[in-house]
Design a protein around this motif. Structure first.
Motif, PDB file in Angstrom:
ATOM      1  N   ARG A 121     -33.095 -19.124 -14.115  1.00  0.00           N
ATOM      2  CA  ARG A 121     -32.248 -19.198 -15.282  1.00  0.00           C
ATOM      3  C   ARG A 121     -31.902 -17.821 -15.814  1.00  0.00           C
ATOM      4  O   ARG A 121     -30.816 -17.626 -16.339  1.00  0.00           O
ATOM      5  CB  ARG A 121     -32.941 -19.992 -16.378  1.00  0.00           C
ATOM      6  CG  ARG A 121     -32.971 -21.454 -16.101  1.00  0.00           C
ATOM      7  CD  ARG A 121     -33.532 -22.164 -17.283  1.00  0.00           C
ATOM      8  NE  ARG A 121     -33.526 -23.581 -17.037  1.00  0.00           N
ATOM      9  CZ  ARG A 121     -33.873 -24.466 -17.900  1.00  0.00           C
ATOM     10  NH1 ARG A 121     -34.298 -24.101 -19.081  1.00  0.00           N
ATOM     11  NH2 ARG A 121     -33.815 -25.724 -17.609  1.00  0.00           N
ATOM     12  N   ASP A 122     -32.833 -16.898 -15.683  1.00  0.00           N
ATOM     13  CA  ASP A 122     -32.592 -15.568 -16.218  1.00  0.00           C
ATOM     14  C   ASP A 122     -31.459 -14.855 -15.487  1.00  0.00           C
ATOM     15  O   ASP A 122     -30.736 -14.071 -16.081  1.00  0.00           O
ATOM     16  CB  ASP A 122     -33.864 -14.716 -16.129  1.00  0.00           C
ATOM     17  CG  ASP A 122     -34.979 -15.275 -16.999  1.00  0.00           C
ATOM     18  OD1 ASP A 122     -34.672 -15.993 -17.971  1.00  0.00           O
ATOM     19  OD2 ASP A 122     -36.152 -14.992 -16.691  1.00  0.00           O
ATOM     20  N   LEU A 147     -25.810 -13.375 -12.851  1.00  0.00           N
ATOM     21  CA  LEU A 147     -25.788 -12.467 -11.711  1.00  0.00           C
ATOM     22  C   LEU A 147     -25.512 -13.233 -10.412  1.00  0.00           C
ATOM     23  O   LEU A 147     -24.679 -12.825  -9.606  1.00  0.00           O
ATOM     24  CB  LEU A 147     -27.114 -11.721 -11.603  1.00  0.00           C
ATOM     25  CG  LEU A 147     -27.278 -10.808 -10.391  1.00  0.00           C
ATOM     26  CD1 LEU A 147     -26.305  -9.655 -10.451  1.00  0.00           C
ATOM     27  CD2 LEU A 147     -28.699 -10.313 -10.292  1.00  0.00           C
ATOM     28  N   ILE A 148     -26.184 -14.347 -10.212  1.00  0.00           N
ATOM     29  CA  ILE A 148     -25.983 -15.149  -8.996  1.00  0.00           C
ATOM     30  C   ILE A 148     -24.570 -15.721  -8.959  1.00  0.00           C
ATOM     31  O   ILE A 148     -23.920 -15.737  -7.907  1.00  0.00           O
ATOM     32  CB  ILE A 148     -27.057 -16.255  -8.902  1.00  0.00           C
ATOM     33  CG1 ILE A 148     -28.422 -15.603  -8.678  1.00  0.00           C
ATOM     34  CG2 ILE A 148     -26.739 -17.241  -7.801  1.00  0.00           C
ATOM     35  CD1 ILE A 148     -29.583 -16.540  -8.757  1.00  0.00           C
ATOM     36  N   TYR A 149     -24.074 -16.153 -10.102  1.00  0.00           N
ATOM     37  CA  TYR A 149     -22.716 -16.668 -10.162  1.00  0.00           C
ATOM     38  C   TYR A 149     -21.708 -15.577  -9.792  1.00  0.00           C
ATOM     39  O   TYR A 149     -20.767 -15.823  -9.031  1.00  0.00           O
ATOM     40  CB  TYR A 149     -22.425 -17.215 -11.568  1.00  0.00           C
ATOM     41  CG  TYR A 149     -21.051 -17.818 -11.687  1.00  0.00           C
ATOM     42  CD1 TYR A 149     -20.802 -19.100 -11.211  1.00  0.00           C
ATOM     43  CD2 TYR A 149     -19.998 -17.100 -12.241  1.00  0.00           C
ATOM     44  CE1 TYR A 149     -19.539 -19.653 -11.307  1.00  0.00           C
ATOM     45  CE2 TYR A 149     -18.734 -17.642 -12.338  1.00  0.00           C
ATOM     46  CZ  TYR A 149     -18.512 -18.915 -11.861  1.00  0.00           C
ATOM     47  OH  TYR A 149     -17.260 -19.470 -11.947  1.00  0.00           O
ATOM     48  N   ASP A 200     -19.225 -15.535  -6.556  1.00  0.00           N
ATOM     49  CA  ASP A 200     -17.799 -15.400  -6.814  1.00  0.00           C
ATOM     50  C   ASP A 200     -17.188 -14.290  -5.966  1.00  0.00           C
ATOM     51  O   ASP A 200     -16.063 -14.420  -5.473  1.00  0.00           O
ATOM     52  CB  ASP A 200     -17.562 -15.120  -8.305  1.00  0.00           C
ATOM     53  CG  ASP A 200     -16.089 -15.087  -8.646  1.00  0.00           C
ATOM     54  OD1 ASP A 200     -15.347 -15.949  -8.141  1.00  0.00           O
ATOM     55  OD2 ASP A 200     -15.685 -14.184  -9.417  1.00  0.00           O
ATOM     56  N   GLU A 201     -17.910 -13.192  -5.770  1.00  0.00           N
ATOM     57  CA  GLU A 201     -17.398 -12.075  -4.977  1.00  0.00           C
ATOM     58  C   GLU A 201     -17.541 -12.316  -3.477  1.00  0.00           C
ATOM     59  O   GLU A 201     -16.693 -11.899  -2.698  1.00  0.00           O
ATOM     60  CB  GLU A 201     -18.122 -10.767  -5.349  1.00  0.00           C
ATOM     61  CG  GLU A 201     -17.887 -10.309  -6.756  1.00  0.00           C
ATOM     62  CD  GLU A 201     -16.423 -10.027  -7.077  1.00  0.00           C
ATOM     63  OE1 GLU A 201     -15.638  -9.746  -6.143  1.00  0.00           O
ATOM     64  OE2 GLU A 201     -16.061 -10.096  -8.255  1.00  0.00           O
ATOM     65  N   ILE A 202     -18.598 -13.013  -3.067  1.00  0.00           N
ATOM     66  CA  ILE A 202     -18.845 -13.225  -1.641  1.00  0.00           C
ATOM     67  C   ILE A 202     -17.921 -14.283  -1.056  1.00  0.00           C
ATOM     68  O   ILE A 202     -17.360 -14.104   0.018  1.00  0.00           O
ATOM     69  CB  ILE A 202     -20.321 -13.629  -1.407  1.00  0.00           C
ATOM     70  CG1 ILE A 202     -21.237 -12.450  -1.705  1.00  0.00           C
ATOM     71  CG2 ILE A 202     -20.550 -14.117   0.013  1.00  0.00           C
ATOM     72  CD1 ILE A 202     -22.706 -12.798  -1.670  1.00  0.00           C
ATOM     73  N   VAL A 203     -17.748 -15.397  -1.735  1.00  0.00           N
ATOM     74  CA  VAL A 203     -17.025 -16.543  -1.185  1.00  0.00           C
ATOM     75  C   VAL A 203     -15.614 -16.599  -1.766  1.00  0.00           C
ATOM     76  O   VAL A 203     -15.403 -16.483  -2.966  1.00  0.00           O
ATOM     77  CB  VAL A 203     -17.781 -17.856  -1.505  1.00  0.00           C
ATOM     78  CG1 VAL A 203     -17.030 -19.050  -0.975  1.00  0.00           C
ATOM     79  CG2 VAL A 203     -19.176 -17.807  -0.919  1.00  0.00           C
ATOM     80  N   ASP A 204     -14.629 -16.793  -0.870  1.00  0.00           N
ATOM     81  CA  ASP A 204     -13.239 -16.929  -1.275  1.00  0.00           C
ATOM     82  C   ASP A 204     -12.672 -18.173  -0.605  1.00  0.00           C
ATOM     83  O   ASP A 204     -12.620 -18.242   0.622  1.00  0.00           O
ATOM     84  CB  ASP A 204     -12.454 -15.682  -0.872  1.00  0.00           C
ATOM     85  CG  ASP A 204     -11.064 -15.648  -1.476  1.00  0.00           C
ATOM     86  OD1 ASP A 204     -10.828 -16.361  -2.459  1.00  0.00           O
ATOM     87  OD2 ASP A 204     -10.223 -14.894  -0.955  1.00  0.00           O
TER      88      ASP A 204
END
Length: 191
Positions: A1-2, A6-8, A12-16
Motif C-alpha cells: 500500500r505504501d 510508485l508501482i502504478y 504506466d511507463e512500462i506497458v503501452d
C-alpha cells in the motif's frame, strides 16, 4: 500500500496498450523519482529532452558522450563443471555451465567483436583445418547489446557494450567434456 503510486507509475511507463515497451531500469529510474513532486525550474525541459533521446535511441543501455582518459576492458570467464558418477566411477552425466562477465570503461560508442571456436563456425569455414577441434555449444544466451543477426551470419559476437559491469553471455556444453580431476571415495566401516 505504501508504494501503490510508485508501482502504478512504473506500470504506466512500462506497458503501452497492453504491450511491454520500456523495460530499461536506467531510463525508468530517470522517469520515476521519489521525493520532490516538482522539478527545479529549467530542469524539466532538459530532462524531457534527455529522456526522449534515450527512449527513441537504438542503444538505451549505453549513454552517449562517455569519455575516459584510459579505455579498459576486463573479461572474466566463469565456468562450473557439473558431474554425476556411478558407483563404479563411470560418468553418468556431465556438463559445463559458463558465463562471460565484462567490465568496460570505453569512450564513445565502440563496437567490440569476439570469435568462438564452436563446431558450427569451424564447419562453415572451408579454409579451416579439419583436425581443429570445435566445441558444441548446446545453449547460449546473450545480453541484449549483442547483434544476433551478425552472430547467426558468421558466428562472431559483435556488440556495443554497456558502461560498467554486465554479463555478456551464458552458455552450456554437454558433450566432449574432459574432467579436470576425479574424486574417489574410500569408506572404512568400524564397529
Amino acid at each position: 500500500r505504501d508504494n501503490f503510486v510508485l508501482i502504478y507509475e512504473l506500470l504506466d511507463e512500462i506497458v503501452d496498450n497492453g504491450y511491454p515497451q520500456l523495460t530499461s531500469t536506467t531510463i525508468l529510474s530517470k522517469f520515476i523519482q521519489m521525493g520532490t513532486a516538482k522539478p527545479q525550474d529549467g530542469d524539466d525541459t532538459k530532462l524531457k529532452g534527455k529522456l526522449t533521446k534515450a527512449i527513441t535511441g537504438v542503444q538505451d543501455w549505453r549513454p552517449t558522450g562517455l569519455v575516459y582518459q584510459k579505455n579498459e576492458i576486463y573479461i572474466d570467464v566463469l565456468e562450473r563443471v557439473n558431474l554425476l558418477l556411478s558407483q563404479k566411477g563411470g560418468v553418468l552425466r556431465s556438463d559445463v555451465s559458463g558465463s562471460v562477465i565484462m567490465k568496460t570503461c570505453l569512450s564513445g560508442m565502440p563496437t567490440c567483436k569476439f570469435g568462438l571456436n564452436d563446431k558450427v563456425r569451424l564447419e562453415r569455414n572451408p579454409n579451416a583445418k579439419r583436425n581443429t577441434k570445435g566445441i558444441v555449444i548446446d545453449d547460449i544466451t546473450f545480453h541484449r547489446c549483442v547483434r544476433l543477426g551478425k552472430f547467426d551470419q558468421d558466428r562472431t559476437i559483435s556488440f556495443t557494450p554497456p558502461d560498467g559491469e554486465f554479463e555478456l553471455m551464458k552458455y552450456r556444453i554437454t558433450s566432449n567434456i574432459s574432467l579436470p580431476f576425479k574424486l574417489i571415495a574410500i569408506v572404512n566401516e568400524r564397529g
